[in-house]
Design an enzyme around this catalytic site. Structure first.
Site, mmCIF file in Angstrom:
data_model
loop_
_atom_site.group_PDB
_atom_site.id
_atom_site.type_symbol
_atom_site.label_atom_id
_atom_site.label_comp_id
_atom_site.label_asym_id
_atom_site.label_seq_id
_atom_site.Cartn_x
_atom_site.Cartn_y
_atom_site.Cartn_z
ATOM 1 N N ASP A 1 9.382 2.530 1.683
ATOM 2 C CA ASP A 1 8.253 3.367 2.206
ATOM 3 C C ASP A 1 8.039 3.311 3.566
ATOM 4 O O ASP A 1 7.427 2.287 4.074
ATOM 5 C CB ASP A 1 7.049 2.940 1.422
ATOM 6 C CG ASP A 1 5.692 3.658 1.857
ATOM 7 O OD1 ASP A 1 5.742 4.416 2.836
ATOM 8 O OD2 ASP A 1 4.684 3.658 1.195
ATOM 9 N N PHE B 1 0.856 -1.136 -0.168
ATOM 10 C CA PHE B 1 0.002 -0.205 0.090
ATOM 11 C C PHE B 1 0.867 1.223 -0.132
ATOM 12 O O PHE B 1 1.731 1.369 0.833
ATOM 13 C CB PHE B 1 -1.101 0.009 1.081
ATOM 14 C CG PHE B 1 -1.915 1.179 0.944
ATOM 15 C CD1 PHE B 1 -3.119 1.178 0.469
ATOM 16 C CD2 PHE B 1 -1.648 2.469 1.809
ATOM 17 C CE1 PHE B 1 -3.821 2.184 0.413
ATOM 18 C CE2 PHE B 1 -2.493 3.531 1.937
ATOM 19 C CZ PHE B 1 -3.572 3.438 1.159
ATOM 20 N N LYS C 1 2.807 10.475 7.974
ATOM 21 C CA LYS C 1 2.442 9.860 9.451
ATOM 22 C C LYS C 1 3.078 10.481 10.765
ATOM 23 O O LYS C 1 2.375 11.816 11.031
ATOM 24 C CB LYS C 1 2.214 8.312 9.372
ATOM 25 C CG LYS C 1 0.994 7.918 8.427
ATOM 26 C CD LYS C 1 0.955 6.457 8.610
ATOM 27 C CE LYS C 1 0.014 5.743 7.901
ATOM 28 N NZ LYS C 1 -1.513 5.812 8.049
HETATM 29 C C1 LIG Z 1 2.989 2.478 3.742
HETATM 30 C C2 LIG Z 1 2.013 3.728 3.494
HETATM 31 N N1 LIG Z 1 2.385 4.481 2.430
HETATM 32 C C3 LIG Z 1 1.607 5.574 2.103
HETATM 33 C C4 LIG Z 1 0.526 5.889 2.841
HETATM 34 C C5 LIG Z 1 -0.235 7.115 2.262
HETATM 35 O O1 LIG Z 1 -0.164 7.918 3.341
HETATM 36 P P1 LIG Z 1 -1.039 9.288 3.272
HETATM 37 O O2 LIG Z 1 -2.404 8.736 3.743
HETATM 38 O O3 LIG Z 1 -0.607 10.038 4.270
HETATM 39 O O4 LIG Z 1 -1.321 9.582 1.895
HETATM 40 C C6 LIG Z 1 0.281 4.894 3.590
HETATM 41 C C7 LIG Z 1 -1.110 5.176 4.766
HETATM 42 O O5 LIG Z 1 -1.446 4.680 5.360
HETATM 43 C C8 LIG Z 1 0.972 3.985 4.475
HETATM 44 O O6 LIG Z 1 0.613 3.197 5.033
#
Ligand SMILES: Cc1ncc(COP(=O)(O)O)c(C=O)c1O
Length: 397
Positions: free
Chosen positions: A222, A137, A251
């Site tokens: 990520d 994700f 986050k």
């Molecule tokens: C691993 C990861 N990358 C990207 C995102 C996307 O982040 P945002 O909701 O701040 O765009 C998330 C959100 O849950 C995530 O867990």
């Protein structure tokens, strides 16, 4: 009052979330209060965001004192808090340079653009594809849903962006086979969090790093969910004894203030030049002040050590639950991100916890996800474990 507000929300808010029927009004440490004055133990932390707990005084002080001086001035100017925040991120990571944005998806967009641009400058056209993992994700923008390896997030949004290849997670042969001279990067979460808390194998990550380094393919980690202490080290990559080429953060970076970033070595980040990438709000003084306060507090208050210690304690308790309740089929995670896989209705179990005043969530209908603030105490873990035992007893019956 609470019911009226929820009715209004249905009327005025886009219907993009399945929300708990609770209007949260206040938070402190690991606890939240709703409009009716009910108190909840927060084992989700705004989905791995409020790592220092709610309303941490250091972040509140940094934000309010900055707000009195300067909210925003644009990236046409230098800003002291932004420079300081970048310096601190560089000092505490593998990276030399930082680009600030506002969210995790935006950070991953920046990572994707940077990997392509780096490759384009060095090798020319045609080397632009990115390998991502099945079950990953990476966000909700068009590029990041295209990078995301879960078809359910892509339904109805075609055409997806080209240039992404998906391979099974933790499968080095599949990865090697998919590498050719059209590939410029690999994007990976070291703990697939939204996907159900699946942890990358140490040997896999080591090999992944070797292969990508050898072929000058950028390794993009990520760390949007795993960063800022969540796994028991500042960043998850440290657990593997490797360094990525690009890391995305968001986050917990501002402990709840919206801020994202990518961090990279100078040799990579220099592929971005003036005019190639931007974000109006990126790293503005308010956002940067929360980053500085968050990093200082993580370090000065021993929050990361607490995460590692209490994480072990929680894992012990979860293992005992698994032994006691056969419908608990797996316990996965590290630090203070854990998945409890159940052969039962996970959403109903989460509702049961909410009734008992504990907040967690469920991914894929069967994986209970725990991501409490990293300041959580063992006594609070005990409250969770005792409640879980009571709830699980009813599931069993
Ligand atoms: C691993 C990861 N990358 C990207 C995102 C996307 O982040 P945002 O909701 O701040 O765009 C998330 C959100 O849950 C995530 O867990």
């Amino acid at each position: 009052m609470q019911d009226e507000l929820i009715k209004k929300a249905t009327q005025y808010l886009a219907n993009t979330y399945n929300r708990f029927p609770v209007v949260v009004t206040k938070g402190e440490g690991c606890w939240l209060w709703d409009l009716n004055g009910h108190r909840y133990l927060d084992f989700l932390a705004g989905i791995a965001v409020c790592n220092l707990g709610h309303a941490h005084p250091n972040v509140v002080e940094a934000l309010t004192s900055q707000a009195k001086k300067l909210f925003h001035v644009s990236n046409l100017f230098y800003m002291e808090p932004q420079i300081k925040a970048a310096e601190m991120l560089a000092e505490h990571s593998f990276g030399d340079k930082v680009f600030f944005c506002n969210s995790g998806a935006e950070a991953n967009e920046a990572a994707i653009k940077l990997a392509r641009r780096y490759s384009w400058k060095k090798y020319g056209e045609g080397r632009s594809r990115i390998i991502a993992m099945e079950n990953s994700f990476h966000g909700r923008t068009m590029a990041t849903i295209s990078a995301t390896g879960q078809p359910k997030f892509q339904v109805g949004f075609a055409p997806l962006q080209p240039g992404f290849i998906h391979v099974p997670f933790n499968d080095i042969d599949a990865l090697e086979k998919s590498i050719d001279d059209t590939v410029c990067g690999v994007m990976i979460e070291l703990v697939q969090a939204e996907g159900g808390v699946y942890v990358a194998d140490a040997e896999y990550v080591k090999k992944l790093r070797e292969i990508t380094k050898e072929k000058d393919i950028l390794l993009m980690v990520d760390e949007v969910q795993t960063g800022m202490g969540r796994t028991g080290t500042f960043f998850a990559y440290e657990q593997y004894g490797i360094e990525p080429d690009i890391m995305s953060l968001a986050k917990a970076l501002g402990n709840g203030f919206p801020v994202g970033a990518i961090v990279a070595k100078d040799a990579v980040m220099s592929a971005f030049e003036p005019g190639t990438h931007a974000a109006t709000f990126g790293g503005n003084p308010l956002a940067a002040s929360t980053v500085i306060a968050t990093i200082n507090t993580l370090i000065d208050d021993g929050v990361i050590k607490n995460c590692a210690d209490v994480g072990k304690y929680l894992y012990k308790g979860l293992t005992a639950l698994k032994k006691q309740f056969p419908f608990v089929t797996d316990i996965r995670g590290m630090g203070l991100i854990w998945g409890i896989e159940v052969d039962a209705d996970g959403d109903a179990i989460v509702k049961g916890f909410l009734k008992e005043g504990i907040i967690l969530n469920c991914t894929k209908g069967k994986i209970l996800r725990l991501a409490p603030p990293l300041v959580v105490k063992k006594e609070e873990v005990d409250i969770f474990l005792e409640t879980a035992s009571r709830i699980f007893e009813k599931v069993k019956a």
